[in-house]
Design a protein around this motif. Structure first.
Motif, PDB file in Angstrom:
ATOM      1  N   SER A 426       0.827  -1.203   0.000  1.00 18.15           N
ATOM      2  CA  SER A 426       0.000   0.000   0.000  1.00 18.15           C
ATOM      3  C   SER A 426       0.862   1.253   0.000  1.00 18.15           C
ATOM      4  O   SER A 426       0.603   2.213  -0.730  1.00 18.15           O
ATOM      5  CB  SER A 426      -0.937   0.001   1.218  1.00 18.15           C
ATOM      6  OG  SER A 426      -1.829  -1.086   1.163  1.00 18.15           O
ATOM      7  N   GLY A 427       1.914   1.245   0.845  1.00 21.90           N
ATOM      8  CA  GLY A 427       2.812   2.393   0.897  1.00 21.90           C
ATOM      9  C   GLY A 427       3.545   2.604  -0.415  1.00 21.90           C
ATOM     10  O   GLY A 427       3.746   3.740  -0.855  1.00 21.90           O
ATOM     11  N   ARG A 430       1.206   4.204  -2.927  1.00 22.49           N
ATOM     12  CA  ARG A 430       1.022   5.636  -2.643  1.00 22.49           C
ATOM     13  C   ARG A 430       2.218   6.442  -3.127  1.00 22.49           C
ATOM     14  O   ARG A 430       2.061   7.527  -3.710  1.00 22.49           O
ATOM     15  CB  ARG A 430       0.813   5.859  -1.149  1.00 22.49           C
ATOM     16  CG  ARG A 430      -0.587   5.528  -0.653  1.00 22.49           C
ATOM     17  CD  ARG A 430      -0.846   6.105   0.719  1.00 22.49           C
ATOM     18  NE  ARG A 430       0.053   5.546   1.718  1.00 22.49           N
ATOM     19  CZ  ARG A 430      -0.200   4.446   2.420  1.00 22.49           C
ATOM     20  NH1 ARG A 430      -1.329   3.777   2.203  1.00 22.49           N
ATOM     21  NH2 ARG A 430       0.654   4.005   3.307  1.00 22.49           N
ATOM     22  N   LEU A 431       3.433   5.935  -2.882  1.00 25.68           N
ATOM     23  CA  LEU A 431       4.625   6.652  -3.329  1.00 25.68           C
ATOM     24  C   LEU A 431       4.661   6.786  -4.848  1.00 25.68           C
ATOM     25  O   LEU A 431       5.086   7.820  -5.380  1.00 25.68           O
ATOM     26  CB  LEU A 431       5.882   5.915  -2.845  1.00 25.68           C
ATOM     27  CG  LEU A 431       6.228   6.044  -1.362  1.00 25.68           C
ATOM     28  CD1 LEU A 431       7.390   5.121  -1.020  1.00 25.68           C
ATOM     29  CD2 LEU A 431       6.600   7.482  -1.016  1.00 25.68           C
ATOM     30  N   GLY A 433       2.034   6.761  -6.791  1.00 26.63           N
ATOM     31  CA  GLY A 433       0.856   7.449  -7.295  1.00 26.63           C
ATOM     32  C   GLY A 433      -0.031   6.578  -8.160  1.00 26.63           C
ATOM     33  O   GLY A 433      -0.684   7.051  -9.086  1.00 26.63           O
ATOM     34  N   SER A 435      -2.667   2.757  -8.171  1.00 28.09           N
ATOM     35  CA  SER A 435      -3.480   1.891  -7.319  1.00 28.09           C
ATOM     36  C   SER A 435      -2.737   0.595  -7.033  1.00 28.09           C
ATOM     37  O   SER A 435      -1.808   0.226  -7.758  1.00 28.09           O
ATOM     38  CB  SER A 435      -4.816   1.570  -8.005  1.00 28.09           C
ATOM     39  OG  SER A 435      -4.598   0.775  -9.158  1.00 28.09           O
ATOM     40  N   ARG A 436      -3.170  -0.101  -5.991  1.00 30.41           N
ATOM     41  CA  ARG A 436      -2.541  -1.378  -5.659  1.00 30.41           C
ATOM     42  C   ARG A 436      -2.716  -2.406  -6.774  1.00 30.41           C
ATOM     43  O   ARG A 436      -1.763  -3.118  -7.109  1.00 30.41           O
ATOM     44  CB  ARG A 436      -3.085  -1.919  -4.332  1.00 30.41           C
ATOM     45  CG  ARG A 436      -2.567  -1.157  -3.132  1.00 30.41           C
ATOM     46  CD  ARG A 436      -2.792  -1.903  -1.849  1.00 30.41           C
ATOM     47  NE  ARG A 436      -4.175  -2.301  -1.665  1.00 30.41           N
ATOM     48  CZ  ARG A 436      -4.626  -2.990  -0.619  1.00 30.41           C
ATOM     49  NH1 ARG A 436      -3.779  -3.375   0.321  1.00 30.41           N
ATOM     50  NH2 ARG A 436      -5.893  -3.297  -0.510  1.00 30.41           N
TER      51      ARG A 436
END
Length: 450
Positions: A426-427, A430-431, A433, A435-436
């Motif tokens: 998940s992190g 996010r880094l 930009g 989606s998973r």
């Protein structure tokens, strides 16, 4: 731990309990009507996910028993994903439940479909966290050869090669730039071999003057030369039954190369000032940052010695060729020096992480360690900045000017982000930009692992 997904439903309403039990497919369902039954299931079955009604007997109109159950579950199994439900003071209950460690919250009356999605997501997150813990435990247990810290496929390939050849009694040559960890890998060869109970003896051939190197390697008898006041064993003798590591083998002078070749052929040595041959059983591992092929062509290194030493040749990638490793190593060194030197710096600022990823590290791991050690001392706050590392305005962005470089850039970006997020999917998403699901697709396409 079993792969079966176990769900515990804690609900005192028998009708609702049956409804919830039959609403889920693909799970091993367990039920409980009160706190004691719930805790018994937690101890016996260790379910990954729990749905918990906060209104439990003996006070079904209140939440005291439900909150006590929540606290006990998390004390026994902190990794359990507990989803709490209540129709009493929903907002206050939600805040308190989350503060106590509940994973999610939903309000009665229950929407089966919505709750099903929450439960499915809880199982997914639990599995990801379990995998992250497993990888972290494996790293802490020294699963990577010699305790080396790496997540780069290039370096893992090197360690797997060494593990395969360690058991064979052959000479190994490690080729790589200064500071890439050649001695650490040489120790890994020794510790993975049947000779691990013997001594690991290392000598840096470039650090000893030519006039003394022969004595250091082969030893000398008392009175063999001025200053030889006693008989001294050489490094080769001291490595009897173990491993001899010859670092910077390319700096051995030609006359000594002849004597070293004779030892490798006959496994016999003679100390300086003695004519008595001494049998020595040791494995030889050598390393150099020089181009030995070019040295052989120029006559500066004996070809016959090269082939004796290079039965197995392993090339070690530089730190710049191992995307993501700089960030992993930087965190390790900061933790190490913050503890030993009792400094206040505990983590890296975003600009420091970006600079670490972008810097080419010409001095490899040795340069990185020195910069982090200095930064741990110089940092004024709890976070190390790019300026503390002396990398501010020095790290050039990676140039991308061809479509064919897209995959390479994607790989590097994903591996840098995985390292910075410490393997958390998940992190990492996010880094980057994205989606998973997109990240999973990219990792699958590029055969990358967290």
């Amino acid at each position: 731990m079993t792969d079966m997904k176990k769900l515990l439903i804690v609900e005192d309403d028998a009708g609702l309990q049956r409804q919830l039990r039959w609403a889920y497919e693909g799970y091993e369902i367990h039920t409980a009507a009160n706190r004691d039954e719930a805790i018994a299931v937690i101890r016996a079955e260790e379910p990954q996910v729990v749905t918990l009604d906060l209104g439990l007997p003996p006070d079904p109109d209140g939440t005291t028993e439900g909150f006590a159950t929540l606290e006990t579950i998390l004390q026994l199994r902190p990794d359990t994903k507990v989803i709490v439900a209540s129709g009493h003071g929903a907002h206050e209950s939600m805040l308190r439940a989350i503060a106590l460690g509940a994973w999610d919250f939903y309000q009665k009356p229950i929407d089966i479909d919505a709750l099903g999605l929450i439960v499915a997501r809880a199982f997914h997150v639990h599995a990801l966290e379990a995998e992250n813990r497993r990888l972290a435990d494996r790293a802490e247990a020294g699963a990577v050869l010699g305790g080396m810290i790496t997540g780069a496929p290039e370096m893992l390939k090197v360690t797997r090669t060494i593990e395969r050849v360690a058991g064979a009694d052959v000479s190994v040559m490690l080729l790589g730039a200064s500071g890439t960890g050649k001695e650490l890998l040489a120790r890994g060869v020794h510790e993975s071999s049947p000779r691990k109970k013997g001594a690991f003896v290392a000598i840096n051939c470039a650090a000893i003057p030519e006039t003394l190197l022969e004595s250091e390697l082969f030893g000398h008898e008392k009175g063999a030369f001025t200053g030889a006041v006693k008989t001294t064993e050489g490094k080769i003798e001291l490595a009897q039954g173990g491993t001899l590591f010859l670092d910077e083998i390319g700096d051995v002078p030609l006359p000594l190369q002849v004597k070293l070749l004779r030892f490798l052929q006959e496994r016999m040595i003679e100390r300086i000032g003695s004519r008595k041959p001494i049998a020595v059983d040791t494995r030889v591992v050598c390393a150099t940052h020089q181009d030995l092929d070019a040295m052989v062509a120029e006559g500066r290194f004996r070809e016959d010695l090269y082939y004796r030493l290079a039965e197995i040749v392993i090339r070690i990638p530089s730190l710049a060729e191992r995307p993501g490793d700089a960030g992993l190593l930087a965190r390790h060194f900061l933790t190490k020096y913050a503890a030993t030197m009792q400094t206040g710096a505990k983590s890296f600022a975003p600009d420091a992480l970006a600079a670490i990823d972008a810097w080419s590290w010409p001095g490899n791991v040795r340069e990185l360690e020195n910069r982090v050690k200095r930064a741990a001392i110089m940092a004024e706050g709890k976070m190390v900045t790019a300026a503390d590392l002396d990398l501010a305005d020095k790290a050039d962005p990676i140039p991308i000017n061809l479509k064919a470089a897209r995959e390479l850039a994607d790989r590097k970006a994903i591996r840098h982000a995985l390292a910075r997020a410490e393997g958390n999917i998940s992190g990492t998403a996010r880094l980057l930009g994205i989606s998973r699901p997109t990240l999973y697709d990219l990792m699958k396409a590029y055969d990358l692992q967290p």
